[in-house]
Each structure stands twice: as C-alpha cells, then as structure tokens.
Design a protein around this motif. Structure first.
Motif, PDB file in Angstrom:
ATOM      1  N   ASN A  13     -18.266  -0.244  41.750  1.00 27.96           N
ATOM      2  CA  ASN A  13     -17.447   0.750  41.410  1.00 27.96           C
ATOM      3  C   ASN A  13     -18.245   2.395  41.207  1.00 27.96           C
ATOM      4  OD1 ASN A  13     -15.066  -0.359  41.664  1.00 27.96           O
ATOM      5  ND2 ASN A  13     -16.024  -1.370  39.041  1.00 27.96           N
ATOM      6  N   GLY A  14     -19.591   2.213  41.149  1.00 23.07           N
ATOM      7  CA  GLY A  14     -20.363   3.072  40.758  1.00 23.07           C
ATOM      8  C   GLY A  14     -20.693   4.353  39.683  1.00 23.07           C
ATOM      9  N   TYR A  15     -20.118   3.505  39.099  1.00 22.24           N
ATOM     10  CA  TYR A  15     -20.247   3.630  37.527  1.00 22.24           C
ATOM     11  C   TYR A  15     -21.632   3.066  37.250  1.00 22.24           C
ATOM     12  CZ  TYR A  15     -14.884   4.014  37.862  1.00 22.24           C
ATOM     13  OH  TYR A  15     -13.780   4.576  38.008  1.00 22.24           O
ATOM     14  N   GLY A  16     -22.440   3.968  36.552  1.00 19.46           N
ATOM     15  CA  GLY A  16     -23.366   3.946  35.920  1.00 19.46           C
ATOM     16  C   GLY A  16     -24.611   4.508  35.356  1.00 19.46           C
ATOM     17  N   THR A  17     -25.129   4.816  35.090  1.00 24.11           N
ATOM     18  CA  THR A  17     -26.381   5.752  34.223  1.00 24.11           C
ATOM     19  C   THR A  17     -28.276   6.222  35.117  1.00 24.11           C
ATOM     20  OG1 THR A  17     -27.730   3.925  33.606  1.00 24.11           O
ATOM     21  CG2 THR A  17     -25.739   5.390  31.802  1.00 24.11           C
ATOM     22  N   ALA A  18     -28.533   7.121  35.480  1.00 19.55           N
ATOM     23  CA  ALA A  18     -29.894   7.579  35.749  1.00 19.55           C
ATOM     24  C   ALA A  18     -30.293   8.346  34.588  1.00 19.55           C
ATOM     25  CB  ALA A  18     -29.780   8.547  36.762  1.00 19.55           C
ATOM     26  N   PHE A  74     -33.960   9.579  32.857  1.00 20.40           N
ATOM     27  CA  PHE A  74     -35.424   9.722  32.657  1.00 20.40           C
ATOM     28  C   PHE A  74     -36.720   9.434  32.568  1.00 20.40           C
ATOM     29  CE2 PHE A  74     -33.090  13.607  31.095  1.00 20.40           C
ATOM     30  CZ  PHE A  74     -33.505  14.565  32.592  1.00 20.40           C
ATOM     31  N   PRO A  75     -37.456   9.657  32.977  1.00 20.22           N
ATOM     32  CA  PRO A  75     -39.237   8.814  32.710  1.00 20.22           C
ATOM     33  C   PRO A  75     -39.064   8.214  31.651  1.00 20.22           C
ATOM     34  CG  PRO A  75     -39.219  10.358  34.720  1.00 20.22           C
ATOM     35  CD  PRO A  75     -38.216  11.029  33.794  1.00 20.22           C
ATOM     36  N   SER A  76     -38.696   8.719  30.695  1.00 20.03           N
ATOM     37  CA  SER A  76     -38.697   8.747  29.031  1.00 20.03           C
ATOM     38  C   SER A  76     -38.006   7.433  29.001  1.00 20.03           C
ATOM     39  CB  SER A  76     -38.513   9.680  28.534  1.00 20.03           C
ATOM     40  OG  SER A  76     -37.222   9.821  28.518  1.00 20.03           O
ATOM     41  N   GLY A  77     -36.714   7.183  29.658  1.00 18.03           N
ATOM     42  CA  GLY A  77     -36.087   6.261  29.041  1.00 18.03           C
ATOM     43  C   GLY A  77     -34.918   6.966  28.971  1.00 18.03           C
ATOM     44  N   ARG A  78     -34.843   8.405  28.683  1.00 22.40           N
ATOM     45  CA  ARG A  78     -33.941   8.988  28.135  1.00 22.40           C
ATOM     46  C   ARG A  78     -32.531   9.243  28.882  1.00 22.40           C
ATOM     47  NH1 ARG A  78     -34.603  13.968  24.125  1.00 22.40           N
ATOM     48  NH2 ARG A  78     -34.098  12.304  22.437  1.00 22.40           N
ATOM     49  N   LEU A  79     -31.427   9.040  28.971  1.00 20.58           N
ATOM     50  CA  LEU A  79     -29.950   9.127  29.423  1.00 20.58           C
ATOM     51  C   LEU A  79     -30.358  10.740  30.169  1.00 20.58           C
ATOM     52  CD1 LEU A  79     -27.538   8.178  30.987  1.00 20.58           C
ATOM     53  CD2 LEU A  79     -25.973   9.498  28.948  1.00 20.58           C
ATOM     54  N   CYS A  80     -30.030  10.857  31.217  1.00 20.13           N
ATOM     55  CA  CYS A  80     -29.884  12.191  32.331  1.00 20.13           C
ATOM     56  C   CYS A  80     -28.476  12.211  32.726  1.00 20.13           C
ATOM     57  CB  CYS A  80     -30.547  12.021  33.695  1.00 20.13           C
ATOM     58  SG  CYS A  80     -30.633  12.941  34.585  1.00 20.13           S
ATOM     59  N   PHE A  81     -27.963  11.363  33.733  1.00 18.92           N
ATOM     60  CA  PHE A  81     -26.796  11.848  33.902  1.00 18.92           C
ATOM     61  C   PHE A  81     -25.620  10.067  34.470  1.00 18.92           C
ATOM     62  CE2 PHE A  81     -23.504  10.550  37.463  1.00 18.92           C
ATOM     63  CZ  PHE A  81     -22.946  11.661  38.045  1.00 18.92           C
ATOM     64  N   SER A  82     -24.404  10.186  33.237  1.00 20.37           N
ATOM     65  CA  SER A  82     -23.804   8.607  33.607  1.00 20.37           C
ATOM     66  C   SER A  82     -22.994   9.005  34.244  1.00 20.37           C
ATOM     67  CB  SER A  82     -23.642   9.065  31.357  1.00 20.37           C
ATOM     68  OG  SER A  82     -22.554   7.764  31.805  1.00 20.37           O
ATOM     69  N   LEU A  83     -21.991   7.643  34.577  1.00 22.12           N
ATOM     70  CA  LEU A  83     -20.359   7.821  35.264  1.00 22.12           C
ATOM     71  C   LEU A  83     -20.054   7.106  35.027  1.00 22.12           C
ATOM     72  CD1 LEU A  83     -19.207   9.833  37.434  1.00 22.12           C
ATOM     73  CD2 LEU A  83     -20.278   8.276  39.188  1.00 22.12           C
ATOM     74  N   THR A  84     -18.788   6.598  34.353  1.00 23.75           N
ATOM     75  CA  THR A  84     -17.610   6.384  33.855  1.00 23.75           C
ATOM     76  C   THR A  84     -16.443   6.558  34.738  1.00 23.75           C
ATOM     77  OG1 THR A  84     -16.720   7.401  32.216  1.00 23.75           O
ATOM     78  CG2 THR A  84     -18.849   6.052  32.036  1.00 23.75           C
ATOM     79  N   SER A  85     -15.138   5.650  34.317  1.00 15.94           N
ATOM     80  CA  SER A  85     -13.922   5.425  35.066  1.00 15.94           C
ATOM     81  C   SER A  85     -13.583   6.854  34.159  1.00 15.94           C
ATOM     82  CB  SER A  85     -13.562   4.724  34.438  1.00 15.94           C
ATOM     83  OG  SER A  85     -12.839   3.768  32.911  1.00 15.94           O
ATOM     84  N   SER A  86     -14.364   6.936  33.642  1.00 18.29           N
ATOM     85  CA  SER A  86     -13.391   8.175  32.612  1.00 18.29           C
ATOM     86  C   SER A  86     -14.079   9.909  33.183  1.00 18.29           C
ATOM     87  CB  SER A  86     -12.844   8.192  30.999  1.00 18.29           C
ATOM     88  OG  SER A  86     -14.692   8.205  30.257  1.00 18.29           O
ATOM     89  N   GLY A  87     -14.763   9.905  33.927  1.00 15.40           N
ATOM     90  CA  GLY A  87     -15.497  10.987  34.420  1.00 15.40           C
ATOM     91  C   GLY A  87     -16.689  11.122  34.349  1.00 15.40           C
ATOM     92  N   GLY A  88     -18.531  11.666  33.958  1.00 20.30           N
ATOM     93  CA  GLY A  88     -19.304  11.922  33.962  1.00 20.30           C
ATOM     94  C   GLY A  88     -20.153  12.892  32.969  1.00 20.30           C
TER      95      GLY A  88
END
Length: 159
Positions: A26-31, A33-47
C-alpha cells in the motif's frame, strides 16, 4: 469487476544490516537513517519526517495537506526529499502520493517508484528517443560490417 493490478513492496538495507527502508504494497512504511533511527514514516493516517535527532520537521495528513512544518522544509515544493547517506535518497510527492527510492552505486543512479509504475508521457517519449538512437546506431554498425564483408570477399567470387 475488480481488476487486480500488481503492486510492489520496497525493502532496502545498509551494508551494516540496518533496515534503510521497508514499505508494504500500500506504500505504508518507514525509512531509517544509517543509525537505525526513524527518518520518514507513512501510514494510512498520513506521514512525517524527522531529523537525525528525532525532532519533527513536518507532518501531513492522508490527502497530502501539511499539518506541521518547520524549517528547512519548504512547503511550496510539495516534494519531500531526504538523503539518508551517500547511496540512498527518499522522495515522496505530496500531490501524487507517490514514493520513490533512489540508490546510487558505481556512478549509476537507480530510481524505484513504488506502486503501479505506469509510464508517464515523458517516460514514453524518452524511451522512444532511446529506441530510435539504438536503431540508428545498429543500422550504422550493420552498414559498416556489410561494407567490410563486401570488400573482404569481393576477390573470392567465381567468375
């Protein structure tokens, strides 16, 4: 009648094994950083996009309307772009609601568009130009080979 159209998942990881990106069909997920920390998140309720320290840079609703934005994000571009390291770049178009993942290796840059991957008019035109260039190059090579063959075998014909 519902027509099932192919959709693709996206997965990428850094050389150290940390997940760089994971997006479902569906295109939902996360990207990350190399450290493992969250950079970008996309869900059905936005991003949302956060910086490398976890601070929110901006967020948007499912329609691509920006809810929160802090500098350096430029709201007028309507394009989220984040370079995660020297190889990976994430892009999300707020208007098209389209995710693309860019990967560079050995001086070649690849772009993976998540979703149906329907070619645009510009894509079709570029493919047509490339095909014409390939045909003209192939014709030139063929005519050079033909002329060499004719010269090479011209003296061996029976009279």
């Amino acid at each position: 009648v519902t027509r099932l159209e192919p959709r693709y998942k996206l997965y990428a990881e850094y050389q150290n094994g940390v997940v760089a990106a994971l997006f479902d069909t569906n295109g939902y997920g996360t990207a990350n950083f190399p450290s493992g920390r969250l950079c970008f998140s996309l869900t059905s309720s936005g991003g949302m996009l956060v910086d490398s320290h976890g601070e929110l840079l901006f967020s948007f609703d499912p329609n691509g309307n920006i809810k929160v934005a802090y500098p350096p994000f430029d709201e007028s571009t309507r394009l989220v772009e984040r370079k995660l390291n020297s190889n990976f770049t994430l892009r999300y178009d707020l208007d098209l609601k389209q995710l693309s993942w860019h990967f560079a290796s050995k001086r070649v840059r690849y772009g993976f568009v998540h979703g149906h991957n329907e070619p645009t008019a510009a894509d079709r035109k570029a493919a047509q130009r490339a095909a014409q260039h390939t045909l003209s190059t192939t014709s030139s090579v063929h005519s050079i080979r033909s002329s060499r063959s004719t010269r090479r075998y011209a003296g061996t014909r029976a009279s």
